[in-house]
Design a protein around this motif. Structure first.
Motif, mmCIF file in Angstrom:
data_model
loop_
_atom_site.group_PDB
_atom_site.id
_atom_site.type_symbol
_atom_site.label_atom_id
_atom_site.label_comp_id
_atom_site.label_asym_id
_atom_site.label_seq_id
_atom_site.Cartn_x
_atom_site.Cartn_y
_atom_site.Cartn_z
ATOM 1 N N VAL A 143 -14.582 -0.392 -3.927
ATOM 2 C CA VAL A 143 -13.527 -0.152 -2.939
ATOM 3 C C VAL A 143 -12.135 -0.320 -3.564
ATOM 4 C CG1 VAL A 143 -14.992 -0.772 -0.987
ATOM 5 C CG2 VAL A 143 -13.558 -2.530 -2.041
ATOM 6 N N GLN A 161 -6.098 -3.312 2.446
ATOM 7 C CA GLN A 161 -6.991 -4.052 1.547
ATOM 8 C C GLN A 161 -8.060 -4.788 2.343
ATOM 9 O OE1 GLN A 161 -3.844 -6.251 -0.410
ATOM 10 N NE2 GLN A 161 -4.179 -5.133 -2.316
ATOM 11 N N ARG A 164 -10.636 -2.468 3.367
ATOM 12 C CA ARG A 164 -11.544 -2.145 2.265
ATOM 13 C C ARG A 164 -12.519 -3.292 2.015
ATOM 14 N NH1 ARG A 164 -7.812 -0.168 -2.370
ATOM 15 N NH2 ARG A 164 -6.068 -0.745 -1.042
ATOM 16 N N GLN A 194 -6.343 6.318 1.700
ATOM 17 C CA GLN A 194 -7.180 5.603 0.718
ATOM 18 C C GLN A 194 -8.553 5.284 1.311
ATOM 19 O OE1 GLN A 194 -5.193 1.979 -0.369
ATOM 20 N NE2 GLN A 194 -3.331 3.002 -1.052
ATOM 21 N N VAL A 195 -8.536 4.796 2.560
ATOM 22 C CA VAL A 195 -9.794 4.400 3.190
ATOM 23 C C VAL A 195 -10.671 5.627 3.458
ATOM 24 C CG1 VAL A 195 -10.809 3.344 5.261
ATOM 25 C CG2 VAL A 195 -8.852 2.269 4.149
ATOM 26 N N LEU A 198 -12.206 6.818 0.287
ATOM 27 C CA LEU A 198 -13.289 5.895 -0.079
ATOM 28 C C LEU A 198 -14.556 6.189 0.741
ATOM 29 C CD1 LEU A 198 -14.396 3.266 -1.380
ATOM 30 C CD2 LEU A 198 -13.356 2.028 0.523
#
Ligand SMILES: Nc1ncnc2c1ncn2[C@@H]1O[C@H](COP(=O)(O)OP(=O)(O)OP(=O)(O)O)[C@@H](O)[C@H]1O
Ligand SMILES: Nc1ncnc2c1ncn2[C@@H]1O[C@H](COP(=O)(O)OP(=O)(O)OP(=O)(O)O)[C@@H](O)[C@H]1O
Ligand SMILES: [Mg+2]
Ligand SMILES: [Mg+2]
Lengths: 268, 349
Positions: A143, A161, A164, A194-195, A198
């Motif tokens: 992650v 964060q 994640r 970003q998430v 991912l």
């Protein structure tokens, strides 16, 4: 003919008792009213609809965290609510959840390492504490967090964060299916991307199946294969992203789509 | 040009923290004309709420303080006002909607009491008229059974309902300026649409100006006239909404726009912005975005970029709003020091 769906939801009903006044008759609130859908392995199924339409309640029943009033959920063809003991625990491991608020789902007093290894211990993953810690570090790498994060506490991280970390924790028990209940609603667009990257990456690498609950139709358009639109406990319309976005059949769906602020529409 | 209703000049709001001085708002300037909607956008922690709170003089004390600047409202600097004078401005001439609705409603009073109190404090008196108007306001923000609602307490309402009550209170006295900090995040898209339409109506009917803080670029595109993009306590780009979306100039704005998911992006990785907003106690010394910027070159890490005017590319320029950007890419001399590169936004590894 398609393969057996990983998740099959059949006529799910959830009624909650509601107490109106002290002396009035007991009443029930029908939160979910006969919901059925299938999710194929490795795909993303999105559940959208107004607040209170029953999306979270469906998610909780699919996860076996809330007993349905009627109806059933099949995991790989097997009913989940009938399972007991060890079998039920094994299924719990297969199905994980990530909620909107990572503050609420991460224990503030647990280090990241503790949060990531807790599930492994319950499900007897990893032979030793050392092996589990190594696995935890590997999950953090997946992650995009540094291994130094292991010995820190949730409050030391930003919202993205933390989310994640919550995803890493869900992955720690090697699930096949994850319910994502508004996982990016509290995040900045920059962090949301970003998430989402991912989640897509993990789906490709591990063949994960997602039930994605969200208000955000941009996210649905980006992530989902199929969409179901819920209104007052019922699914009013279902289809592929293109079908629902380009050719909505129901008035409610059209209203929902029209209400979403859109950069493209505004600048036309 | 219309005289601005609000003109913020070089506003600085700092916090004393154990780690040093946090420069949460660090030289912010903008103005809003009557009837105009200015959107303030940017990532979490870049100083949007603190800018709004500074205008209202509601910065959390004693850690936080306004270290400099001016907030001219109708030509008078609000920073010279006493607490009592400021209290009269808030809720009458300036309405406000905060990010957390629960903290702004008093749990021990009914909704009706609080709403009518808000209307009475500012001179309109209390009477059958006040009550009628309270009901009307609750109806306008889309709350069902307003009569019943007047007798209810905040905890009996859902988050979305409380937010709508807050909006009704902010609009109760037909303010000249509405400061709305993420006013619709807790709401459904359909309710959100209704609220945004209501705000627009009030703007048309009464010339109300709006300072809108939101993360939602769709809302920005639909409702705002101008946009100020904030990063690390400063405005890095300012433009009309149309210009900004057509041709974002600052690499930060470009990355922010490009990271928005959409159906067109399916199957592709979204653009992300590497790293996170730095701590307000330790902004990078030169360009504050440089450490995360895909376009950076040595000048960015050595010379602080100044805010400079930019020609507007918009062909159907409606207002006199100027464009500005804080980036060396647009600096006539410094831009020449940049090594030759394709001017495209690259995804970071
Ligand atoms: N434990 C409970 N007792 C009583 N009613 C409940 C309970 N849990 C949920 N409900 C009701 O069931 C309905 C559906 O709730 P649910 O949380 O599933 O909606 P949702 O679609 O997830 O909404 P949101 O988008 O706001 O998260 C709502 O009317 C809610 O008030
Ligand atoms: N009480 C405080 N003490 C020290 N620093 C603070 C305090 N409150 C805010 N800050 C700092 O001020 C900066 C700006 O915060 P602000 O709340 O204005 O951000 P924002 O842009 O509104 O973010 P969000 O989108 O998350 O609401 C942050 O970097 C934060 O760390
Ligand atoms: Mg929910
Ligand atoms: Mg804020």
């Amino acid at each position: 003919m398609t393969a057996t769906p990983l998740i099959s939801v059949r006529n799910l009903v959830k009624e909650f008792p509601v107490r109106r006044g002290l002396f009035t008759k007991r009443q029930v609130k029908v939160a979910v009213d006969g919901v059925s859908f299938d999710i194929q392995q490795g795909t993303t199924f999105a559940l959208v609809g107004e607040s209170g339409s029953g999306k979270t309640t469906v998610g909780l029943m699919v996860l076996d965290l809330l007993p349905p009033t009627r109806g059933e959920v099949l995991y790989a063809g097997e009913p989940i609510h009938a399972r007991k003991g060890r079998e039920r625990l094994a299924l719990r491991r297969q199905m994980q959840v990530v909620f909107q608020d990572p503050y609420a789902s991460l224990n503030a007093r647990m280090t990241v390492a503790e949060a990531l290894t807790e599930g492994m211990m319950i499900h007897r993953i990893g032979a030793s504490a050392r092996e589990r810690r190594e696995r935890a570090a590997e999950l953090l790498r997946q992650v995009n967090l540094p291994p130094e994060a292991l010995d820190r506490y949730p409050h030391e991280f930003s919202g993205g964060q933390r989310q994640r970390i919550a995803i890493a924790r869900a992955l720690s028990v090697e699930p096949g299916f994850i319910v994502l209940d508004e996982p990016t609603s509290a995040l900045d667009v920059s962090v949301q991307s970003q998430v989402l990257n991912l989640l897509r990456q993990l789906q490709q690498d591990l063949g994960l199946t997602y039930l994605f609950i969200t208000h955000n139709l941009d996210v649905v358009g980006y992530m989902a294969d199929e969409v179901a639109v819920m209104e007052r406990g019922r699914i009013v319309e279902r289809g592929t992203v293109d079908e629902i976005f380009d050719n909505p059949q129901q008035e409610y769906t059209r209203r929902l789509l029209a209400a979403v602020p859109s950069v493209e529409a505004a600048l036309r | 040009m219309t005289e601005p209703l609000l003109r913020v000049e070089d506003l600085r709001t700092y916090f004393d923290t154990p780690a040093g001085t946090a420069r949460a708002v660090d030289g912010v300037s903008f103005s809003i004309a009557p009837g105009e909607t200015l959107a303030l956008v940017g990532e979490s922690g870049c100083g949007k709420s603190m800018t709004a709170l500074s205008i209202l003089q509601l910065v959390p004390e004693p850690a936080g303080y306004i270290a400099g600047g001016h907030v001219y409202f109708q030509g008078v600097d609000l920073l010279d006002y006493t607490w009592e004078e400021m209290r009269r401005v808030r809720g009458a001439d300036i309405g406000m909607i905060f990010q957390e609705p629960m903290t702004s409603l008093n749990p021990v009073f009914t909704i009706g009491w609080q709403l009518m109190e808000a209307m009475a404090v500012h001179g309109k008196g209390r009477g059958p008229d006040t009550r009628r108007r309270a009901v009307e306001l609750l109806t306008r923000v889309g709350l069902p059974e307003p009569e019943r609602l007047l007798r209810q307490y905040p905890h009996e309402l859902s988050g979305g309902m409380r937010q709508r009550v807050m909006i009704a209170m902010a609009l109760a006295n037909n303010p000249k300026l509405l400061i709305a900090d993420e006013p619709t995040t807790a709401l459904d898209v359909t309710v959100q649409k209704q609220i945004l339409e209501l705000i627009r109506e009030l703007q048309q009917d009464f010339g109300m100006a709006v300072l809108l803080i939101t993360h939602d670029l769709g809302i920005v595109a639909e409702v705002s006239d101008t946009v100020a993009v904030m990063y690390a306590g400063q405005i890095v780009e300012y433009a009309t909404t149309r210009d900004l979306f057509r041709a974002p100039a600052h690499p930060y704005t470009r990355a922010l726009f490009a990271s928005r998911p959409s159906r067109d992006q399916r199957g592709r990785d979204l653009i992300t912005i590497e790293g996170i907003v730095p701590q307000a106690t330790a902004w990078p010394p030169a360009c504050r975005f440089a450490p995360r910027c895909p376009e950076r070159w040595p000048a960015c890490e050595n010379v602080a970029p100044v805010y400079q005017k930019l020609a507007s590319p918009g062909e159907d320029q409606t207002g006199p709003a100027e464009r500005g950007v804080r980036c060396h890419l647009y600096h006539p001399e410094l831009a020449r020091t940049r090594p030759e590169q394709p001017a495209t936004l690259e995804v970071h590894p």
